[in-house]
Enzyme design. Structure first.
Site, PDB file in Angstrom:
ATOM      1  N   CYS A   2      34.686  33.252  53.862  1.00 58.77           N
ATOM      2  CA  CYS A   2      34.040  33.912  54.986  1.00 58.77           C
ATOM      3  C   CYS A   2      35.109  34.564  55.863  1.00 58.77           C
ATOM      4  O   CYS A   2      36.262  34.190  55.836  1.00 58.77           O
ATOM      5  CB  CYS A   2      33.220  32.976  55.848  1.00 58.77           C
ATOM      6  SG  CYS A   2      32.106  31.927  54.938  1.00 58.77           S
ATOM      7  N   ARG A  27      36.300  38.856  51.982  1.00 58.66           N
ATOM      8  CA  ARG A  27      36.273  37.392  52.049  1.00 58.66           C
ATOM      9  C   ARG A  27      34.897  36.812  51.731  1.00 58.66           C
ATOM     10  O   ARG A  27      34.730  35.593  51.690  1.00 58.66           O
ATOM     11  CB  ARG A  27      36.698  36.927  53.438  1.00 58.66           C
ATOM     12  CG  ARG A  27      38.088  37.384  53.822  1.00 58.66           C
ATOM     13  CD  ARG A  27      38.407  36.983  55.229  1.00 58.66           C
ATOM     14  NE  ARG A  27      38.715  35.581  55.325  1.00 58.66           N
ATOM     15  CZ  ARG A  27      39.926  35.067  55.295  1.00 58.66           C
ATOM     16  NH1 ARG A  27      40.963  35.850  55.186  1.00 58.66           N
ATOM     17  NH2 ARG A  27      40.123  33.778  55.383  1.00 58.66           N
ATOM     18  N   TRP A  74      30.478  33.882  52.676  1.00 63.00           N
ATOM     19  CA  TRP A  74      30.445  33.505  51.257  1.00 63.00           C
ATOM     20  C   TRP A  74      29.911  32.080  51.262  1.00 63.00           C
ATOM     21  O   TRP A  74      30.586  31.150  51.697  1.00 63.00           O
ATOM     22  CB  TRP A  74      31.840  33.568  50.647  1.00 63.00           C
ATOM     23  CG  TRP A  74      31.843  33.303  49.180  1.00 63.00           C
ATOM     24  CD1 TRP A  74      31.597  34.192  48.187  1.00 63.00           C
ATOM     25  CD2 TRP A  74      32.101  32.054  48.525  1.00 63.00           C
ATOM     26  NE1 TRP A  74      31.686  33.585  46.958  1.00 63.00           N
ATOM     27  CE2 TRP A  74      31.994  32.261  47.138  1.00 63.00           C
ATOM     28  CE3 TRP A  74      32.416  30.777  48.974  1.00 63.00           C
ATOM     29  CZ2 TRP A  74      32.191  31.252  46.198  1.00 63.00           C
ATOM     30  CZ3 TRP A  74      32.605  29.769  48.045  1.00 63.00           C
ATOM     31  CH2 TRP A  74      32.489  30.018  46.668  1.00 63.00           C
ATOM     32  N   ASN A  98      34.704  29.617  59.341  1.00 69.50           N
ATOM     33  CA  ASN A  98      35.197  29.836  57.980  1.00 69.50           C
ATOM     34  C   ASN A  98      35.760  28.515  57.491  1.00 69.50           C
ATOM     35  O   ASN A  98      36.576  27.909  58.181  1.00 69.50           O
ATOM     36  CB  ASN A  98      36.297  30.916  58.026  1.00 69.50           C
ATOM     37  CG  ASN A  98      37.127  30.955  56.764  1.00 69.50           C
ATOM     38  OD1 ASN A  98      36.632  30.677  55.681  1.00 69.50           O
ATOM     39  ND2 ASN A  98      38.396  31.307  56.900  1.00 69.50           N
ATOM     40  N   GLY A  99      35.316  28.050  56.326  1.00 71.26           N
ATOM     41  CA  GLY A  99      35.823  26.782  55.803  1.00 71.26           C
ATOM     42  C   GLY A  99      34.677  25.829  55.526  1.00 71.26           C
ATOM     43  O   GLY A  99      33.530  26.248  55.354  1.00 71.26           O
ATOM     44  N   GLU A 477      43.192  36.614  30.842  1.00 71.30           N
ATOM     45  CA  GLU A 477      42.950  37.560  31.940  1.00 71.30           C
ATOM     46  C   GLU A 477      41.956  38.643  31.522  1.00 71.30           C
ATOM     47  O   GLU A 477      41.089  39.042  32.304  1.00 71.30           O
ATOM     48  CB  GLU A 477      44.291  38.165  32.388  1.00 71.30           C
ATOM     49  CG  GLU A 477      44.202  39.336  33.368  1.00 71.30           C
ATOM     50  CD  GLU A 477      43.557  39.005  34.702  1.00 71.30           C
ATOM     51  OE1 GLU A 477      43.225  37.824  34.948  1.00 71.30           O
ATOM     52  OE2 GLU A 477      43.350  39.939  35.492  1.00 71.30           O
ATOM     53  N   LYS A 481      38.491  39.342  33.467  1.00 75.00           N
ATOM     54  CA  LYS A 481      38.117  40.645  34.034  1.00 75.00           C
ATOM     55  C   LYS A 481      36.724  41.044  33.565  1.00 75.00           C
ATOM     56  O   LYS A 481      35.896  41.499  34.352  1.00 75.00           O
ATOM     57  CB  LYS A 481      39.117  41.744  33.637  1.00 75.00           C
ATOM     58  CG  LYS A 481      40.428  41.772  34.335  1.00 75.00           C
ATOM     59  CD  LYS A 481      40.406  42.263  35.774  1.00 75.00           C
ATOM     60  CE  LYS A 481      40.239  41.145  36.742  1.00 75.00           C
ATOM     61  NZ  LYS A 481      41.363  40.326  37.111  1.00 75.00           N
ATOM     62  N   GLU A 484      33.929  38.736  35.190  1.00 72.90           N
ATOM     63  CA  GLU A 484      33.651  38.802  36.620  1.00 72.90           C
ATOM     64  C   GLU A 484      33.017  40.119  37.050  1.00 72.90           C
ATOM     65  O   GLU A 484      32.275  40.128  38.020  1.00 72.90           O
ATOM     66  CB  GLU A 484      34.890  38.473  37.452  1.00 72.90           C
ATOM     67  CG  GLU A 484      36.010  39.457  37.355  1.00 72.90           C
ATOM     68  CD  GLU A 484      37.226  39.018  38.170  1.00 72.90           C
ATOM     69  OE1 GLU A 484      37.089  38.305  39.167  1.00 72.90           O
ATOM     70  OE2 GLU A 484      38.337  39.422  37.793  1.00 72.90           O
ATOM     71  N   HIS A 500      40.303  26.207  15.246  1.00 70.06           N
ATOM     72  CA  HIS A 500      40.104  24.782  15.534  1.00 70.06           C
ATOM     73  C   HIS A 500      38.777  24.529  16.252  1.00 70.06           C
ATOM     74  O   HIS A 500      38.628  23.521  16.932  1.00 70.06           O
ATOM     75  CB  HIS A 500      41.291  24.244  16.338  1.00 70.06           C
ATOM     76  CG  HIS A 500      42.573  24.343  15.583  1.00 70.06           C
ATOM     77  ND1 HIS A 500      42.874  23.521  14.514  1.00 70.06           N
ATOM     78  CD2 HIS A 500      43.605  25.221  15.678  1.00 70.06           C
ATOM     79  CE1 HIS A 500      44.052  23.859  14.011  1.00 70.06           C
ATOM     80  NE2 HIS A 500      44.518  24.894  14.694  1.00 70.06           N
ATOM     81  N   LYS A 600      37.026  37.894  47.691  1.00 70.35           N
ATOM     82  CA  LYS A 600      38.409  38.238  47.364  1.00 70.35           C
ATOM     83  C   LYS A 600      39.375  37.105  47.710  1.00 70.35           C
ATOM     84  O   LYS A 600      40.322  36.851  46.992  1.00 70.35           O
ATOM     85  CB  LYS A 600      38.789  39.508  48.124  1.00 70.35           C
ATOM     86  CG  LYS A 600      40.183  40.017  47.844  1.00 70.35           C
ATOM     87  CD  LYS A 600      40.209  40.846  46.595  1.00 70.35           C
ATOM     88  CE  LYS A 600      41.605  41.283  46.223  1.00 70.35           C
ATOM     89  NZ  LYS A 600      41.759  41.400  44.771  1.00 70.35           N
TER      90      LYS A 600
HETATM   91  C1  F6R Z   1      40.181  37.614  39.676  1.00 69.71           C
HETATM   92  C2  F6R Z   1      40.810  37.276  40.941  1.00 69.71           C
HETATM   93  C3  F6R Z   1      40.931  35.835  41.285  1.00 69.71           C
HETATM   94  C4  F6R Z   1      42.191  35.583  42.128  1.00 69.71           C
HETATM   95  C5  F6R Z   1      42.208  34.136  42.608  1.00 69.71           C
HETATM   96  C6  F6R Z   1      43.469  33.811  43.380  1.00 69.71           C
HETATM   97  O1  F6R Z   1      40.201  38.984  39.452  1.00 69.71           O
HETATM   98  O2  F6R Z   1      41.192  38.117  41.706  1.00 69.71           O
HETATM   99  O3  F6R Z   1      40.899  35.025  40.160  1.00 69.71           O
HETATM  100  O4  F6R Z   1      43.311  35.864  41.354  1.00 69.71           O
HETATM  101  O5  F6R Z   1      41.099  33.900  43.423  1.00 69.71           O
HETATM  102  O6  F6R Z   1      43.581  34.604  44.508  1.00 69.71           O
HETATM  103  P1  F6R Z   1      44.976  34.794  45.217  1.00 69.71           P
HETATM  104  O7  F6R Z   1      45.850  35.551  44.277  1.00 69.71           O
HETATM  105  O8  F6R Z   1      44.680  35.549  46.473  1.00 69.71           O
HETATM  106  O9  F6R Z   1      45.527  33.420  45.478  1.00 69.71           O
END
Ligand code: F6R
Length: 605
Positions: A2, A27, A74, A98-99, A477, A481, A484, A500, A600
């Site tokens: 948030c 956020r 969030w 927030n939290g 990764e 991608k 998500e 396996h 994010k």
């Molecule tokens: C996926 C993504 C997340 C962040 C993760 C860590 O595309 O962006 O998996 O990598 O939430 O976030 P940071 O790097 O801000 O600690």
């Protein structure tokens, strides 16, 4: 998670709160709301969905005043409904938070039969606690102070009180909170980005701090309620909101920025003229017994790739763990070891906690971050920038490649400091690395081919990514991608591991994306590719020109990424997997920049 913002202004605040909220939307974005004091009365407006929904609500039903707080959510406790949206009110008190208030159930119970709770949130109880103290006769400051003592968990709070014009109460425990200094007005915000259009002079509250903020005064107290003075930091103009330009999405823009951002990361770590890794103050790997990398999500995959580099190039034992596991598994750590937190935001709750754990065990710590004003950058012994610039798309792209670039450069530095490479090898590795911005720009030329491949992929319900060595984490990764932003189920596997168990999932037409440049593991990966192809998988091979020549005919489709050194392949091949996920998501019509259920910056554990 948030985002919160507050203004004690000399002018009306609603528009400015909305503008600040938009900067915080990364956020969380499942609901939002604002509360203002108008003629000493609390008014509020809330809406489910993105901030644009709140904005249109305010257009049809305006509220305004000279003091206000606002929130973008969030959801943690309680569904993302308008009723659960912040600010929460109880009697005279309005709260944004927030939290997570971990003991909220017990606190709610303590009011059983006395107070009515109208939401499912953990936050509402904070408003009740303060209001309760006020009704018992406490001054607001005292009511706030007493309430803070009763809360456990991680939180940042912003509070306004009915009848009390001109005051915002704020507190930080576990979740970041900044105070912005203005001319005849002051502000609070989850971070400096939220306050960028209001103030460049920022005070970061420290752990346990709380504050009373008026138009002309900021009183800060520490966790023991002693008055304290915290330094004012002058932030740069680079916090200005990034613009999408002509790109359809921030994510696409950020993918295309990578030749530049990788270059920026390089500038900090590599002396391109002398082809040397730059020595960095406070960073010496010479006597480090073990490097422990901690991170979450995409950042953890960057750390996972870096494990290969630190072990192969610098002969430095290296472990990587996802921070949410690391922090609770009580890892045995060597005090001669070093811990490196990798985080775009520098605020991820689990990574921060893991960093603090390492500090408490006496390890030297570093933080590799994109936001140099973040908590991790401030708390680690050494703050290391990736210089990617603001990343707005929720799915990380340019931060990932900047993390990789910085980590590869750091592994070269470690190798030199540990005396395991000679000058010629250092020059060779550095010159390979300095070619990466060009190679990344060449990889972007795959865009049209990838758009064609995305047509098929967008029809799949499940996909697999395979790689070996440092390309195994890149397979993880790639799958992340795709999941998500397109919501297609995807898994990344070490190519040799598939047989396996997971190979049972391969059916006629299952897309399998194989990452196999023509390196020393090429033959082995191609064998694994054949294993899935012979079971009906539809194979997309991402390779280089030599790999395409050798094995292109065995795949259904081939993407030819530019030839590059083995060490830099994870950076260069990132472009293809990012574009593949992006175009698939666009075809499926998802919200690419703000995918469902995500945020994010993940500031809750
Ligand atoms: C996926 C993504 C997340 C962040 C993760 C860590 O595309 O962006 O998996 O990598 O939430 O976030 P940071 O790097 O801000 O600690």
């Amino acid at each position: 998670m948030c985002g919160i913002i507050g203004i004690v202004g000399q002018d009306t605040v609603a528009d400015r709160l909305i503008e600040g909220l938009k900067r915080l939307e990364y956020r969380g974005y499942d609901s939002s709301g604002i509360a203002v004091l108008k003629d000493s009365k609390l008014l509020r407006s809330r809406a489910k969905g993105k901030i644009i929904a709140l904005q249109s609500r305010l257009q049809s039903h305006p509220i305004d005043g000279n003091i206000g707080i606002a929130h973008t959510r969030w959801a943690t406790h309680g569904a993302p409904t308008e009723n659960n949206a912040h600010p929460h009110f109880a009697g005279t008190v309005g709260v944004v938070h927030n939290g997570i208030i971990e003991n909220f159930t017990a606190l709610r119970e303590s009011f059983k039969g006395q107070r009515e709770f109208v939401t499912e949130t953990d936050t509402e109880v904070v408003a009740h606690l303060i209001d309760h103290e006020i009704t018992l006769g406490a001054e607001p400051i005292e009511a706030f102070r007493k309430t803070l003592k009763k809360l456990s968990g991680a939180f940042a709070l912003g509070i306004i009180i009915d009848g009390l014009d001109g005051h915002i109460y704020a507190a930080r425990r576990g979740s970041p909170l900044a105070i912005g200094l203005g001319d005849g007005e002051n502000y609070i915000g989850s971070d400096a980005i939220a306050l960028a259009s209001l103030s460049r002079d920022i005070i970061y509250l420290e752990e346990g701090d709380w504050a009373v903020i008026t138009q002309h005064k900021i009183d800060i107290f520490d966790a023991d309620d002693n008055p304290v003075v915290r330094p004012v930091t002058h932030t740069s103009g680079s916090l200005a909101a990034a613009k999408k330009g002509n790109y359809r999405h921030y994510m696409l823009k950020e993918i295309h920025e990578q030749p530049e951002t990788v270059g920026h990361a390089l500038t900090h770590y590599i002396d391109a003229f002398n082809h040397q890794a730059v020595s960095l103050e406070g960073l010496d790997f010479k006597d480090v017994s073990r490097l422990t990398i901690i991170a979450c999500g995409t950042a953890s995959y960057a750390g996972h790739v870096a494990k290969y580099w630190f072990e192969q190039i610098a002969e430095l034992p290296c472990e990587i763990d996802i921070a949410s596991e690391f922090r609770y598994r009580r890892p045995a750590l060597d005090t001669k070891g070093m811990a490196l937190a990798v985080s775009q935001s520098g605020e991820t709750a689990d990574t921060l906690a893991a960093l603090r754990y390492c500090q408490s065990k006496g390890l030297k710590t570093g933080a590799l971050v994109n936001v140099m004003t973040s908590t991790m950058a401030r708390e680690a012994d050494v703050a290391l920038p990736i210089n990617a610039g603001p990343e707005i798309g929720v799915a990380s792209t340019k931060a990932f490649t900047a993390q990789l670039t910085s980590l590869l450069a750091l592994s070269i530095l470690a190798a030199r400091q540990r005396g395991v490479i000679d000058e010629a090898r250092e020059v060779e590795l550095c010159s390979e690395l300095t070619q990466v911005p060009r190679l990344v720009s060449e990889a972007l030329l795959l865009d049209e081919d990838i758009q064609v491949l995305a047509q098929d992929l967008s029809k799949a319900t499940s996909a697999f990514y395979l790689g070996r060595g440092a390309l195994f984490p890149l397979a993880l990764e790639g799958a992340l991608k795709l999941k998500e932003i397109s919501y297609i189920h995807a898994e990344g596997y070490a190519a040799g591991e598939l047989k396996h168990g997971p190979i049972a999932l391969i059916e006629e037409g299952t897309p399998v994306i194989v990452l196999a440049p023509h390196d020393e593991l090429f033959e082995k990966t191609i064998s694994n590719m054949q294993e899935v192809a012979s079971r009906g998988a539809r194979v997309i091979l991402i390779t280089d020109p030599e790999g395409a020549l050798a094995a292109g005919h065995m795949a259904d489709s081939v993407l030819i990424s530019p030839a590059c050194a083995m060490q830099t392949a994870p950076i260069v091949l990132s472009v293809a997997i990012q574009l593949l996920a992006y175009h698939t998501a666009v075809l499926l019509g998802t919200d690419v920049d703000q995918p469902r259920n995500l945020a994010k910056s993940v500031t809750v554990e």
